[in-house]
Design an enzyme around this catalytic site. Structure first.
Site, PDB file in Angstrom:
ATOM      1  N   HIS A   1      42.971  85.925  36.770  1.00 24.63           N
ATOM      2  CA  HIS A   1      42.528  87.257  37.194  1.00 24.63           C
ATOM      3  C   HIS A   1      43.548  87.891  38.128  1.00 24.63           C
ATOM      4  CE1 HIS A   1      38.613  87.697  35.396  1.00 24.63           C
ATOM      5  NE2 HIS A   1      38.128  86.602  35.951  1.00 24.63           N
TER       6      HIS A   1
ATOM      7  N   GLU B   1      40.487  81.748  37.652  1.00 20.72           N
ATOM      8  CA  GLU B   1      40.538  82.676  38.786  1.00 20.72           C
ATOM      9  C   GLU B   1      41.969  83.119  39.084  1.00 20.72           C
ATOM     10  OE1 GLU B   1      37.871  84.008  39.871  1.00 20.72           O
ATOM     11  OE2 GLU B   1      36.625  82.667  38.669  1.00 20.72           O
TER      12      GLU B   1
ATOM     13  N   GLU C   1      37.377  89.076  31.438  1.00 23.04           N
ATOM     14  CA  GLU C   1      36.933  87.684  31.493  1.00 23.04           C
ATOM     15  C   GLU C   1      37.568  86.870  30.365  1.00 23.04           C
ATOM     16  OE1 GLU C   1      34.969  85.849  33.651  1.00 23.04           O
ATOM     17  OE2 GLU C   1      35.370  87.583  34.901  1.00 23.04           O
TER      18      GLU C   1
END
Length: 279
Positions: free
Chosen positions: A149, A146, A208
């Protein structure tokens, strides 16, 4: 009455303005995993950060009002300890990242989820720890993913893609309306649906994969076992079942994701061993 030449000229001007507005940038260095894709940003970082800050404040405020925020001190301490080891490693990819205004919270929820908003606002949902029984290494893998990202500014990139698709759809509508005598909104609706499947979803899968690879390096540099990313996604696969076909998914299939993680876990294993020796 406009001639076809005039229509072509107007369309060319629209396309030119759209293309010249595309700003290609490098958000992070490649690191040991070699993530170096150039990104096209159509939305400013300031604009995205403002929206993210508003969403974050609202989400945390609602969780607090419902008594769902940071209820378990042991879980909160566990998550913040992991974050405290991961955050310093972000400087490998972005020198400015360690000085972001990082925050870490735990939200009580049955949803298997975690996120990191732009600027380092992290939330981990309790289901990850309670339902999946994640080890610290596996939890670090979730959080590293995360954080990656946010480092790569994928939210900003996706916002720009959505804006770009709106422009492209409008251009498509003008073309159909001008040359085939139909309602221009028809072209926009058609391109909005087909364009999402053809362009948005593959790019999302690429994001991703980048987050997996950058995240696994963050984990290794922080002294967590990068191979735990594999067991994490094996647990996620069992929890989610077979899922949807990869070509219609915004995420890679579990099988292809795990195969890629095996390769990159091996690649960053020397970083993990070095971090272990230094701790």
């Amino acid at each position: 009455m406009k001639t076809p030449t005039m229509k072509n000229g107007a369309l060319a001007l629209i396309v030119t303005l759209f293309l010249t507005g595309c700003a290609t940038t490098t958000t992070t260095t490649g690191g040991a995993v070699g993530v170096d894709r150039q990104q096209t940003m159509l939305v400013s970082a300031a604009e995205v950060n403002r929206a993210a800050e508003k969403a974050y404040t609202q989400t945390i405020g609602e969780a607090r009002a419902k008594g769902l925020l940071d209820r378990n001190p042991a879980q909160v301490q566990r998550v913040r300890t992991i974050a405290g080891r991961l955050i310093p490693t972000t400087g490998v990819f972005r020198p400015d990242a360690p000085s972001w205004r990082w925050e870490t919270h735990v939200i009580t929820s049955k949803e298997l989820n975690a996120w990191c908003m732009p600027g380092g606002k992290i939330a981990v949902y309790t289901a990850l720890m309670e339902q999946l029984g994640l080890s610290d290494d596996e939890l670090a893998a979730v959080m590293g993913h995360e954080i990656a990202h946010a480092l790569r500014e994928h939210g900003r990139e996706k916002a720009g893609q959505a804006a770009g698709m709106d422009v492209a759809a409008a251009i498509g509508g003008v073309l159909i309306g001008s040359y085939y005598g139909v309602d221009p909104s028809l072209g926009q609706n058609v391109l909005g649906t087909v364009g999402d499947l053809a362009f948005m979803r593959p790019n999302s899968r690429a994001m991703e994969q980048e987050a997996d690879r950058v995240g696994i390096e963050l984990v290794a540099r922080a002294g967590y076992n990068p191979h735990a990313s594999i067991s994490l996604w094996e647990k996620m696969a069992r929890a989610s079942g077979n899922g949807v076909p990869q070509w219609l998914s915004t995420h890679p299939s579990h099988e292809s994701r795990i195969a890629d993680l095996r390769v990159y876990a091996d690649r960053v294993d020397p970083l993990y061993k070095a971090a272990q020796r230094n701790n």
